[in-house]
Design a protein around this motif. Structure first.
Motif, PDB file in Angstrom:
ATOM      1  N   TYR A 166       0.811  -1.218   0.000  1.00  0.00           N
ATOM      2  CA  TYR A 166       0.000   0.000   0.000  1.00  0.00           C
ATOM      3  C   TYR A 166       0.848   1.275   0.000  1.00  0.00           C
ATOM      4  N   ARG A 167       2.059   1.162  -0.525  1.00  0.00           N
ATOM      5  CA  ARG A 167       2.912   2.348  -0.613  1.00  0.00           C
ATOM      6  C   ARG A 167       2.350   3.299  -1.686  1.00  0.00           C
ATOM      7  N   ARG A 168       2.736   4.550  -1.602  1.00  0.00           N
ATOM      8  CA  ARG A 168       2.287   5.533  -2.590  1.00  0.00           C
ATOM      9  C   ARG A 168       2.953   5.259  -3.934  1.00  0.00           C
ATOM     10  N   ARG A 169       2.138   5.132  -4.975  1.00  0.00           N
ATOM     11  CA  ARG A 169       2.670   4.902  -6.311  1.00  0.00           C
ATOM     12  C   ARG A 169       3.005   6.224  -6.994  1.00  0.00           C
ATOM     13  N   LYS A 170       3.781   6.081  -8.016  1.00  0.00           N
ATOM     14  CA  LYS A 170       4.146   7.263  -8.791  1.00  0.00           C
ATOM     15  C   LYS A 170       2.898   7.886  -9.407  1.00  0.00           C
ATOM     16  N   GLY A 171       2.751   9.164  -9.198  1.00  0.00           N
ATOM     17  CA  GLY A 171       1.621   9.877  -9.759  1.00  0.00           C
ATOM     18  C   GLY A 171       0.415   9.956  -8.846  1.00  0.00           C
ATOM     19  N   GLN A 172       0.428   9.193  -7.723  1.00  0.00           N
ATOM     20  CA  GLN A 172      -0.697   9.249  -6.800  1.00  0.00           C
ATOM     21  C   GLN A 172      -0.611  10.487  -5.919  1.00  0.00           C
ATOM     22  N   THR A 173      -1.755  11.076  -5.634  1.00  0.00           N
ATOM     23  CA  THR A 173      -1.828  12.243  -4.758  1.00  0.00           C
ATOM     24  C   THR A 173      -2.947  12.046  -3.752  1.00  0.00           C
ATOM     25  N   GLY A 174      -2.890  12.833  -2.680  1.00  0.00           N
ATOM     26  CA  GLY A 174      -3.945  12.767  -1.679  1.00  0.00           C
ATOM     27  C   GLY A 174      -3.802  11.553  -0.780  1.00  0.00           C
ATOM     28  N   LEU A 175      -4.791  11.339   0.079  1.00  0.00           N
ATOM     29  CA  LEU A 175      -4.792  10.230   1.022  1.00  0.00           C
ATOM     30  C   LEU A 175      -5.331   8.969   0.366  1.00  0.00           C
ATOM     31  N   PRO A 176      -4.823   7.805   0.785  1.00  0.00           N
ATOM     32  CA  PRO A 176      -5.393   6.557   0.262  1.00  0.00           C
ATOM     33  C   PRO A 176      -6.788   6.332   0.822  1.00  0.00           C
ATOM     34  N   VAL A 177      -7.452   5.327   0.326  1.00  0.00           N
ATOM     35  CA  VAL A 177      -8.790   4.992   0.811  1.00  0.00           C
ATOM     36  C   VAL A 177      -8.694   4.617   2.293  1.00  0.00           C
ATOM     37  N   GLN A 178      -9.509   5.263   3.121  1.00  0.00           N
ATOM     38  CA  GLN A 178      -9.469   5.019   4.564  1.00  0.00           C
ATOM     39  C   GLN A 178     -10.406   3.874   4.933  1.00  0.00           C
ATOM     40  N   LEU A 179      -9.881   2.915   5.720  1.00  0.00           N
ATOM     41  CA  LEU A 179     -10.662   1.770   6.157  1.00  0.00           C
ATOM     42  C   LEU A 179     -10.846   1.835   7.671  1.00  0.00           C
ATOM     43  N   ARG A 180     -12.011   1.461   8.162  1.00  0.00           N
ATOM     44  CA  ARG A 180     -12.255   1.441   9.609  1.00  0.00           C
ATOM     45  C   ARG A 180     -13.410   0.500   9.904  1.00  0.00           C
ATOM     46  N   TYR A 181     -13.506   0.153  11.182  1.00  0.00           N
ATOM     47  CA  TYR A 181     -14.570  -0.724  11.652  1.00  0.00           C
ATOM     48  C   TYR A 181     -14.557  -2.059  10.917  1.00  0.00           C
ATOM     49  N   ASN A 182     -13.353  -2.656  10.837  1.00  0.00           N
ATOM     50  CA  ASN A 182     -13.258  -3.994  10.250  1.00  0.00           C
ATOM     51  C   ASN A 182     -13.433  -5.002  11.386  1.00  0.00           C
ATOM     52  N   MET A 183     -14.646  -5.461  11.566  1.00  0.00           N
ATOM     53  CA  MET A 183     -14.959  -6.295  12.715  1.00  0.00           C
ATOM     54  C   MET A 183     -14.139  -7.591  12.785  1.00  0.00           C
ATOM     55  N   PRO A 184     -13.948  -8.342  11.688  1.00  0.00           N
ATOM     56  CA  PRO A 184     -13.142  -9.580  11.789  1.00  0.00           C
ATOM     57  C   PRO A 184     -11.728  -9.313  12.297  1.00  0.00           C
ATOM     58  N   ILE A 185     -11.082  -8.238  11.819  1.00  0.00           N
ATOM     59  CA  ILE A 185      -9.726  -7.938  12.262  1.00  0.00           C
ATOM     60  C   ILE A 185      -9.719  -7.537  13.738  1.00  0.00           C
ATOM     61  N   GLU A 186     -10.699  -6.734  14.158  1.00  0.00           N
ATOM     62  CA  GLU A 186     -10.748  -6.313  15.553  1.00  0.00           C
ATOM     63  C   GLU A 186     -10.975  -7.504  16.480  1.00  0.00           C
ATOM     64  N   VAL A 187     -11.812  -8.433  16.073  1.00  0.00           N
ATOM     65  CA  VAL A 187     -12.010  -9.647  16.872  1.00  0.00           C
ATOM     66  C   VAL A 187     -10.724 -10.459  16.904  1.00  0.00           C
ATOM     67  N   PHE A 188     -10.033 -10.542  15.768  1.00  0.00           N
ATOM     68  CA  PHE A 188      -8.791 -11.309  15.677  1.00  0.00           C
ATOM     69  C   PHE A 188      -7.741 -10.769  16.645  1.00  0.00           C
ATOM     70  N   TYR A 189      -7.489  -9.445  16.612  1.00  0.00           N
ATOM     71  CA  TYR A 189      -6.417  -8.941  17.470  1.00  0.00           C
ATOM     72  C   TYR A 189      -6.862  -8.736  18.920  1.00  0.00           C
ATOM     73  N   THR A 190      -8.095  -9.107  19.235  1.00  0.00           N
ATOM     74  CA  THR A 190      -8.524  -9.167  20.638  1.00  0.00           C
ATOM     75  C   THR A 190      -8.435 -10.594  21.170  1.00  0.00           C
ATOM     76  N   ILE A 191      -8.894 -11.545  20.344  1.00  0.00           N
ATOM     77  CA  ILE A 191      -8.941 -12.935  20.782  1.00  0.00           C
ATOM     78  C   ILE A 191      -7.548 -13.565  20.862  1.00  0.00           C
ATOM     79  N   ILE A 192      -6.712 -13.325  19.853  1.00  0.00           N
ATOM     80  CA  ILE A 192      -5.393 -13.973  19.828  1.00  0.00           C
ATOM     81  C   ILE A 192      -4.540 -13.586  21.043  1.00  0.00           C
ATOM     82  N   PRO A 193      -4.395 -12.297  21.389  1.00  0.00           N
ATOM     83  CA  PRO A 193      -3.634 -11.975  22.602  1.00  0.00           C
ATOM     84  C   PRO A 193      -4.227 -12.602  23.862  1.00  0.00           C
ATOM     85  N   LEU A 194      -5.556 -12.665  23.932  1.00  0.00           N
ATOM     86  CA  LEU A 194      -6.185 -13.291  25.094  1.00  0.00           C
ATOM     87  C   LEU A 194      -5.814 -14.766  25.194  1.00  0.00           C
ATOM     88  N   ILE A 195      -5.818 -15.457  24.054  1.00  0.00           N
ATOM     89  CA  ILE A 195      -5.424 -16.869  24.041  1.00  0.00           C
ATOM     90  C   ILE A 195      -3.972 -17.021  24.480  1.00  0.00           C
TER      91      ILE A 195
END
Length: 300
Positions: free
Chosen positions: A80-109
């Motif tokens: 996801y590095r900036r490519r040549k000719g790209q400007t502005g911010l990349p697409v912003q992602l948030r509220y990815n429930m599977p990932i949030e569950v993953f990084y909560t459950i794995i440390p607990l285990i």
């Protein structure tokens, strides 16, 4: 093409890590570079392999977690590095429930797993021998800044003095022959009673991979079987005052015959009975028993 290029970049750190892990380990590496292990010989005590196993397994699990984390981090940086000719911010992602569950459950285990295995091994290490199973019982009394050893069943004792600097050898070297020495017979069920006469100390035999604190007015215990003859360095592992660095001792694990001879040598020196663990800071000072000190005590 772009997708294949990303996979190649992500595969490089993973392949390098796997090559390192799969290349094979020496005996020292298999035991986590811990002291107390010699290839082809028995462990120092019946507990050292258990301690080493807990240590090494924990690091293997953490290394796997680290490799996955580093790999994903490097992959995200490259993919996801900036490519040549790209400007502005990349697409912003948030509220990815599977990932949030993953990084909560794995440390607990991981935390629960580490706790469970630690509790299991600690219970085994701390288990004391039954009274009729104890072959050798030693009361270790810590004092500023040395050690006294009471051999309880044999009713003899060995008093100790703090490490003495030597006039020979490199600067700071000690007279090894004058260090307090605890003798133990190989293969015997040993119980050590840990007492402190003045402040908090800690009994640590480095190659045993285990230490335990010593508190005034409280008795702690260590139960183990020494399984390999040799000389093992010990020290106080709790900052206990001015000469803490000189509060050293040795443990000699010897055959039963050598142990019996040592006990008889203490009797020949008249060191029969047991030393007291009562608080008395002055009994650790040079000159104890002199007429001047006796007069001072009587005056008080």
């Amino acid at each position: 093409m772009r997708h294949n290029r990303r996979l190649r970049w992500a595969a490089i750190p993973i392949a390098a890590s796997l090559s390192l892990v799969l290349a094979g380990c020496t005996q020292a590496q298999l035991n986590g570079f811990l002291p107390g292990f010699v290839a082809g010989e028995a462990p120092v005590t019946n507990h050292t392999e258990r301690v080493s196993g807990l240590w090494v397994t924990s690091w293997i699990v953490l290394l796997i977690v680290g490799v996955i984390t580093w790999g994903l981090t490097i992959w995200a940086v490259i993919a996801y590095r900036r490519r040549k000719g790209q400007t502005g911010l990349p697409v912003q992602l948030r509220y990815n429930m599977p990932i949030e569950v993953f990084y909560t459950i794995i440390p607990l285990i991981l935390v629960l797993g580490f706790f469970a295995f630690t509790a299991r091994d600690q219970a085994a290490i701390e288990e004391r021998f039954a009274e009729d199973q104890i072959d050798v019982q030693v009361e270790v009394i810590a004092k500023q800044w040395a050690w006294d050893f009471n051999y309880v069943k044999e009713d003899v004792y060995s008093p100790g003095i703090q490490g003495q600097l030597s006039d020979e050898g490199p600067k700071g070297s000690l007279v090894q022959s004058e260090l307090p020495t605890l003798y133990l017979p190989v293969g015997a069920n040993v119980e050590i009673e840990l007492e402190s006469r003045d402040v908090i100390h800690s009994f640590w035999v480095v190659d045993f991979l285990y230490k335990k604190d010593m508190f005034p007015g409280k008795t702690n215990y260590m139960s183990f079987v020494p399984e390999r003859e040799g000389t093992y360095a010990g020290k106080c592992a709790e900052l206990c005052g001015e000469y803490h660095s000189l509060m050293l001792f040795n443990v000699e694990v010897v055959s039963q015959d050598e142990y019996d001879e040592y006990i008889e040598s203490l009797r020949d020196l008249g060191q029969e009975g047991q030393l007291s663990n009562e608080y008395d800071r002055r009994q650790n000072l040079p000159g104890t028993g002199t007429p001047e000190l006796q007069e001072e005590q009587e005056a008080e």
